[in-house]
Scaffold this active site. Structure first.
Site, PDB file in Angstrom:
ATOM      1  N   PHE B 250       0.822  -1.220   0.000  1.00 17.63           N
ATOM      2  CA  PHE B 250       0.000   0.000   0.000  1.00 17.63           C
ATOM      3  C   PHE B 250       0.851   1.263   0.000  1.00 17.63           C
ATOM      4  O   PHE B 250       0.422   2.311   0.479  1.00 17.63           O
ATOM      5  CB  PHE B 250      -0.969   0.001   1.195  1.00 17.63           C
ATOM      6  N   GLY B 477      -0.334  -8.471  -4.148  1.00 18.46           N
ATOM      7  CA  GLY B 477      -1.732  -8.837  -3.938  1.00 18.46           C
ATOM      8  C   GLY B 477      -2.593  -8.358  -5.079  1.00 18.46           C
ATOM      9  O   GLY B 477      -3.806  -8.582  -5.124  1.00 18.46           O
ATOM     10  N   GLY B 519       1.294  -0.417 -12.089  1.00 17.29           N
ATOM     11  CA  GLY B 519       1.928  -1.704 -12.334  1.00 17.29           C
ATOM     12  C   GLY B 519       1.305  -2.514 -13.447  1.00 17.29           C
ATOM     13  O   GLY B 519       1.994  -3.009 -14.351  1.00 17.29           O
ATOM     14  N   ARG B 623      -9.151  -1.015 -20.410  1.00 16.14           N
ATOM     15  CA  ARG B 623      -9.438  -2.453 -20.496  1.00 16.14           C
ATOM     16  C   ARG B 623      -9.100  -3.108 -19.162  1.00 16.14           C
ATOM     17  O   ARG B 623      -8.035  -2.867 -18.596  1.00 16.14           O
ATOM     18  CB  ARG B 623      -8.598  -3.072 -21.621  1.00 16.14           C
ATOM     19  N   LYS B 628     -11.668 -10.506 -12.447  1.00 19.97           N
ATOM     20  CA  LYS B 628     -11.764 -11.105 -11.112  1.00 19.97           C
ATOM     21  C   LYS B 628     -10.783 -10.426 -10.149  1.00 19.97           C
ATOM     22  O   LYS B 628     -11.172  -9.979  -9.070  1.00 19.97           O
ATOM     23  CB  LYS B 628     -11.474 -12.599 -11.200  1.00 19.97           C
ATOM     24  N   GLN B 633      -9.177  -5.797  -6.302  1.00 22.20           N
ATOM     25  CA  GLN B 633      -8.461  -4.558  -6.016  1.00 22.20           C
ATOM     26  C   GLN B 633      -9.438  -3.460  -5.604  1.00 22.20           C
ATOM     27  O   GLN B 633      -9.184  -2.700  -4.679  1.00 22.20           O
ATOM     28  CB  GLN B 633      -7.685  -4.111  -7.266  1.00 22.20           C
ATOM     29  N   LYS B 696      -5.629   0.444 -17.923  1.00 22.05           N
ATOM     30  CA  LYS B 696      -5.198   1.466 -16.972  1.00 22.05           C
ATOM     31  C   LYS B 696      -5.239   0.870 -15.570  1.00 22.05           C
ATOM     32  O   LYS B 696      -5.723  -0.243 -15.378  1.00 22.05           O
ATOM     33  CB  LYS B 696      -6.088   2.713 -17.086  1.00 22.05           C
ATOM     34  N   GLY B 699      -6.182  -0.128  -8.883  1.00 24.19           N
ATOM     35  CA  GLY B 699      -6.009  -0.461  -7.464  1.00 24.19           C
ATOM     36  C   GLY B 699      -6.159   0.726  -6.537  1.00 24.19           C
ATOM     37  O   GLY B 699      -6.491   0.561  -5.361  1.00 24.19           O
ATOM     38  N   GLU B 700      -5.870   1.905  -7.024  1.00 18.95           N
ATOM     39  CA  GLU B 700      -6.038   3.091  -6.174  1.00 18.95           C
ATOM     40  C   GLU B 700      -7.367   3.792  -6.439  1.00 18.95           C
ATOM     41  O   GLU B 700      -7.945   4.403  -5.547  1.00 18.95           O
ATOM     42  CB  GLU B 700      -4.864   4.054  -6.388  1.00 18.95           C
TER      43      GLU B 700
END
Lengths: 319, 740, 211
Positions: B250, B477, B519, B623, B628, B633, B696, B699-700
């Site tokens: 994180f 993760g 990432g 995309r 899943k 995320q 793109k 996760g954030e």
């Protein structure tokens, strides 16, 4: 964690005798609080007397029509016991509101009574704390005290007793049964078991050195409706900001103990008597002597409102 | 591979493997406890000793004396390394502000001052407590509210690309705001937060001559390899990091931390490998945190809800040389308005180092901006969804010549509102009751940049026809193992089960690493480039001359001829290495991701406790490579948003200068009971300016705006507006309806 | 209000805090400074059966069950997240009940039967709960996962056995396999990645097959 030697006791009196005569010895029950504190060297026993083999893990009826709970009955077993669920709902509820499933499987009845405070300054060995190191000062006063005591505190300490189970035992007028090193036994009313901090905040309770809790005696069932309302910042697995243990009878009379507010379960006779008049009347009496900090002043209205919630539930028609 | 124009049709567009909900390929290892994390590498080197870190007991000062004699004499102790063994602090690693070790000065509480090495963990821990340290304590600045009024203006960056001049002005904010018929002018605060990843900082270090290997837990392998070389004053080629599994980061593991430095120093002193996991109670003060902010938002609008003036300022604190929390960055880009003003102020605080935590800048920034938008909607008597929709922009509001590559914020709002049942919300607060519960709905917009950066990978076709992917990319993760395998499988026309992915080793090609939600897109794009090279090599090996060679079903085909892919490696493995180079594509277009968050809460009318009943996020993030894992995320970020809104706060003791609640009992994060079933909708808008993957980050994004949606739902439930996060019950309790 | 001037408190404690670590050292009660304090660590023989295999060990009395598993038996599937009973990553099943192995000494477990994540299933032969976690993506970084799975398996068993919980409306009733029951009972396992919603899907899946 300091190095220590370890042995298993074979009888309660023997356990008490070993701890009484061995410098630095302590009893080990489930260990869920003691080991936590030993890792931080807040507790530094040099000898542990494991009491797990003492067969104090039964719940039995008493001649007076109550229950005797062995000191080693786990939290899970106690709260799952059918008699407890039926006749002492406040106790089952209080236990279920505490800690986590894993901890309740390991934590014992006696150990739960002996939980030490969760004051963050007590938990940080760099910080002055009169409870951890007598005479070093209290960092919590004037510091971060949101979780801490609003009543019964002293200029030396504003820690709370953090447990849930004892709140219920307080409204049930339980007695803590012990054996001392010389083999004598006594029953300590739960009201007298935990101390207020006063000038000796390092002493949590009235047990003598080597005195071992063997069980808890519950008087015969009180009847009435049983409640344990615990208020916290997240929905589970957290210590109480405030909790309310209450048994309320049909006529509105009853008993109430507040958790999260003091160094011991907080039950005031005059407050009990005011229950039929409502939560405000109870709180005025229970917190008449309150000395909150800016951080925890909210606990008094919170306790009042939590009790109001309990009273409302008691009045609501049963589904 | 230079990426200098929008991607055309390419093999990824087949979407036979990519884009499909795929169970993680590392799942069987992680669910059986057989995925090895840093501290668990018993197999890599024998004779590992245990290190235990000692943290400073004061927030600011100088160590006068350390007595290690008792510790050194304690049973099992191999060596004791103290900060006084070094005359001055070791050099700073990349992005570090406070020195991780060395010298007598203490810059913050729990800064590492010694490491004790012993044969066993129990011995090391016990000996660590025997070190006596005397300090000269000096006064420090620990109170943001007290320092804020004198804090200077500061341009800056979160370390993740959002640079800013000191004051950003467009048009004439003051005049437009004064003239606006409807206004919001409010101050809000967000607290210090801690990453609290489940795996502690952990490293095993082992020296072989002048070369050191660290099995560690780190998000950015290449950065950290360089940093360690610098800190240890050895050439980078003498440092190897291996970090295949990371128990959460994180942002807390973006940079080298004290565990790695102490393990390396201790292993050198002990002349044997040393393993260290930082004890949990040290983590919050020893490492970095998301800094608290004081934010001021002024919004001016026409009566029909068009924003004419936006101003957002934020004040945060940090150690000297530290950077501000860039809480105003989204405000520069999120909504149209001709008159704008944003700036940051930075106070010097002697608290631990403030640095990136998941969605730095946007997470606290949107908690505030999107609450202010809710207040504006109410002042306008307008639906909050409509207010946001009519103020959408398709170009950078500060640089109207720069369009967004793809921006489907309005679709997020509409789709999310529809699926959530937003039309059932009563816009008037404190109207809906179910028994004891006050019910409310709230929403907020989410925005987070899409950063393009170089990333390389290697792919090898093995003799047996299997593919091996190697890159120093990490999986924290996020699902990196799986999306890289999907990319290779798609590109080379093989089933997912034919691909092996190896990550986190600094000997592998240098990747984007895991941070800033960059990432997934960049690392898969790097592998795409390597796969293109491998396709060429395979075609050549198999004697295909045509440019139009198809890779499918384990076969390579062109011009009516077909060969098994494995044939190409008959003479030996074929290896290809390449990288993604995004050139200036990130500047030619404004690239970002968008979301709309919807939340329903119930607030106990007696106790003020908030319970989340429903959560939904609609996301526009290009995309989606693996719906899943991407969904995971987003729900994980939504959960962190619940923490930020309702409970998370590092409590500052402004006398002693430290975060008091520095463990997982007293710093509360959400538990199972706090989180209901969560819904996530991904809109399908591939972005051809982002990379050949057209993907793109996500996760954030999932965290951005969640806190405000919850805050707005609480307001809708209670009618009490709380502008200081977290919204704990004490902040609205006494304004709730009378109950006793 | 508790009395005491803030200025006074700071200066008084400033002095005390200067000797921070020394405070910890001298906090040892006088009676604890016994003759054995500096001697070699106390060790004891311990026999454990872990995942069906008997282990005869000699351990420092201070060694937790968690460190026994991870450092002595190299069963590293059980995780150390906090070492203080605050996260649940170390959850294992002892004699049929889940506990935090970090808050238990190995010597307390003489003769006990311990099941760890490695004892539930292997990558080639997953336990149904492990398979359901993979299917529903009930994890991200994976660090809390073994503890979540050991708890999840135990929680279904606890509900089946009728162990009551905090969220039960009627204490005397048997609990059901409902979402809120499982969430409450799983709350001692923190997942900072926030996979909770998926973990509940995985558990519901397994519970449904059993019912």
């Amino acid at each position: 964690m300091k190095s220590f030697t370890y042995e298993r006791a074979t009888s309660p009196a023997q356990a008490a005798a070993i701890v009484a005569r061995t410098p630095g010895a302590k009893f080990l029950g489930g260990g869920t609080n003691l080991l936590d504190l030993m890792k931080l060297e807040i507790e530094t026993p040099t000898h542990l007397v494991d009491v797990q083999d003492l067969k104090l893990d039964r719940i039995e009826k008493t001649r007076e029509g109550g229950l005797r709970i062995g000191a080693l009955v786990t939290n899970t077993a106690l709260s799952a016991d059918e008699r407890v669920r039926r006749d002492y709902g406040v106790l089952a509820r209080a236990i279920q509101a505490g800690a986590s499933g894993q901890l309740r499987n390991k934590a014992t009845t006696a150990g739960n009574l002996l939980q030490r405070t969760r004051c963050p300054y007590f938990y940080d060995p760099n910080m002055p704390c009169n409870k951890r190191k007598p005479g070093s000062g209290c960092s919590a006063i004037g510091g971060y005290s949101r979780q801490l005591a609003v009543v019964g505190s002293s200029d030396k300490c504003i820690a709370t007793y953090p447990g849930d189970m004892a709140q219920a035992m307080r409204v049930l007028d339980a007695a803590v049964e012990t054996v001392k090193a010389d083999g004598t036994t006594r029953a300590i009313p739960i009201a007298d078991f935990h101390r207020l901090p006063g000038d000796r905040p390092e002493i949590d309770n009235v047990l003598e050195r080597g005195e071992l809790i063997t069980g808890i005696a519950l008087p015969k069932p009180l009847g009435g409706q049983h409640f344990y309302q615990k208020v916290r910042d997240r929905a589970s697995y957290a210590f109480a900001l405030v909790s309310v243990a209450a048994v309320i009878q049909k006529d509105g009379s009853g008993r109430v103990s507040f958790g999260g507010v003091a160094h011991k379960p907080w039950r005031v006779a005059a407050a009990d008597a005011a229950l039929p008049q409502g939560a405000q009347a109870v709180a005025q009496r229970a917190f008449a002597e309150a000395r909150p900090t800016e951080d925890n002043r909210f606990k008094i209205p919170l306790a009042t409102r939590a009790l109001a919630s309990v009273i409302a539930q008691a009045k609501a028609p049963r589904a | 591979m230079k990426f200098d124009q929008p991607a055309g049709t390419n093999p990824i567009d087949q979407l036979k493997v990519v884009g499909r909900p795929t169970s993680r390929i590392d799942g069987p290892l992680k669910t059986t406890g057989t995925a090895p994390y840093a501290y668990e590498r018993h197999d890599v080197v024998p004779n590992q000793a245990y290190g235990y870190i000692v943290g400073a007991a004061v927030a600011k000062g100088r160590i006068r004396r350390m007595d290690t004699s008792a510790a050194k004499a304690a049973p099992g102790v191999v060596t004791v390394v103290t900060t006084l063994d070094f005359p001055k602090p070791l050099p700073l690693g990349m992005q570090n502000i406070a020195h991780l070790f060395g010298g007598a000065d203490v810059a913050h509480y729990h800064q590492a001052i010694a490491v004790v090495v012993a044969d066993t963990f129990e011995q090391a821990r016990a000996a660590a407590a025997l070190i006596r340290t005397d300090y000269d304590r000096v006064p420090g600045r620990f109170d943001l509210a007290r320092e804020a009024p004198n804090a200077p203006l500061e341009g800056g960056s979160s370390g993740e690309g959002s640079a800013a001049p000191a004051i950003d002005r467009i048009g004439d904010f003051a005049k437009a705001f004064a003239a606006a018929p409807v206004k919001v002018d409010r101050t809000y605060t967000t607290p210090d937060e801690s990453h609290m990843m489940m795996e502690p900082f952990a490293t095993i270090a082992s020296w072989d001559g002048d070369k050191v290997t660290l099995w560690t837990s780190n998000q950015m392998i290449a950065w950290s390899k360089g940093s360690l070389a610098k800190i240890l004053s050895i050439p980078p080629e003498n440092v190897r990091l291996d970090s295949p599994y990371i128990g959460g980061g994180f942002g807390g593991k973006l940079f080298v931390r004290a565990d790695a430095v102490c393990a390396a120093l201790a292993a050198r002193a002990a002349r044997r490998p040393v393993k260290i996991a930082m004890q949990r109670p040290l983590m919050a003060n020893n490492s970095t945190h998301r800094p608290a902010t004081i934010q001021h938002v002024r919004l001016g609008a026409t009566k029909d809800g068009r924003l004419t003036a936006i101003a957002h300022s934020s004040t945060s604190g940090n150690l000297p040389e530290g950077k501000p929390e860039t809480a105003v960055s989204q405000t520069k880009l999120f909504y149209a308005a001709p008159n704008r003003e944003t700036y940051m102020k930075l106070a010097v605080l002697d608290l631990p180092e403030g640095n990136a935590m998941r969605a730095p800048g946007e997470a606290p920034g949107l908690m505030v901006l999107e609450m202010a938008m809710d207040e504006l909607a109410e002042a306008l008597d307008m639906d909050p969804v409509e207010l946001r929709a009519i103020n959408d922009t398709q170009v950078d509001p500060e640089k109207p010549g720069t369009p967004f590559s793809e921006r489907h914020y309005v679709e997020c709002l509409r789709t999310g509102a529809g699926r959530f049942g937003w039309s059932r919300r009563n816009p008037k607060p404190a109207q809906v009751r179910e028994g004891r519960w006050l019910i409310g709905m709230g929403m907020a917009g989410g925005f987070r940049g899409n950063i393009l950066t170089k990333s390389a990978a290697r792919i090898r076709l093995e003799r047996n026809g299997r593919l091996t992917v190697e890159t120093d990319m990490t999986d924290i993760g996020t699902g990196t193992y799986t999306i890289l395998a999907q990319t290779a499988a798609e590109m080379m026309g093989v089933p997912l089960s034919q691909v092996d992915v190896k990550l986190g080793d600094s000997d592998f090609p240098k990747s984007a690493g895991s941070g800033g939600q960059w990432g997934a897109n960049n690392a898969t794009a790097g592998l795409y480039a390597a796969c293109m090279k491998l396709r060429e090599a395979v075609a050549q090996q198999l004697g295909f001359n045509s440019a139009d060679v198809a890779f499918a079903d384990g076969k390579v085909s062109a011009g009516g001829r077909s060969a098994a892919l494995a044939e190409a490696a008959r003479a030996g493995p074929l290896t290809a290495e390449d990288g993604f180079d995004p050139t200036d594509m990130g500047e030619r277009w404004q690239q970002a991701t968008f979301a709309a968050h919807f939340v329903e809460v119930a607030v106990d009318s007696f106790t003020g406790e908030t319970r989340i009943r429903r959560m939904l996020a609609a996301c526009d993030a290009g995309r989606i490579l693996n719906p899943k894992a991407a969904r995971s995320q987003v729900i994980g970020a939504m959960t962190m948003g619940v923490g930020a809104a309702l409970m998370e706060e590092l409590a500052v003791d402004t006398r002693f200068g430290f975060f008091v609640n520095h463990d997982l009992a007293s710093y509360e994060v959400p538990v199972h009971a706090d989180i209901p079933h969560q819904e996530v909708i991904f809109l399908d808008f591939p972005d051809d300016k982002s990379s050949p993957m057209k993907a793109k980050g996500v996760g954030e994004l999932g965290l951005c705006g969640v806190g405000a949606a919850i805050a707005n739902a609480i307001y809708n439930a209670t009618g009490v507006r709380v502008r200081d996060y977290p919204i704990t019950l004490d902040k609205h309790l006494e304004k709730l309806p009378q109950v006793a | 209000m508790v009395s005491g001037s803030a200025e006074f408190e700071i200066s008084r404690r400033g002095v005390l805090a200067c000797s921070g670590a020394a405070v910890a050292l001298t906090a040892v009660p006088a009676e604890a400074q016994g003759p054995t304090a500096a001697a070699a660590p106390a060790t004891l023989p311990v026999t454990l059966t872990v995942n069906g295999t008997r282990h005869d060990l000699t351990l420092d009395t201070r060694t937790t069950l968690l460190d026994t598993l991870r450092e002595h038996l190299h069963l590293t599937g059980t995780k150390k997240g906090c070492d203080h009973g605050q996260c649940g990553a170390c959850t294992v099943i002892v004699n049929g009940e889940r506990i935090n192995s970090c808050l238990s000494l190995a010597v307390q477990h003489q003769g006990d039967k311990v099941t760890t994540i490695e004892g539930l299933g292997t990558p080639d032969k997953l336990h149904p709960m492990q398979a359901a976690f993979v299917k529903h993506d009930g994890f991200q970084c994976g660090y809390c996962t073994p503890g979540q799975i050991c708890s999840a398996v135990s929680v279904l068993d606890e509900i089946r056995r009728g162990i009551p919980s905090h969220v039960q409306a009627d204490l005397t009733e048997k609990p059901g396999f409902t979402n809120i029951e499982m969430r409450e009972r799983m709350s001692g396992n923190i997942c900072r990645c926030g996979a909770y919603s998926n973990i509940l899907d995985a558990m519901s899946d397994v519970a449904g097959e059993r019912a």
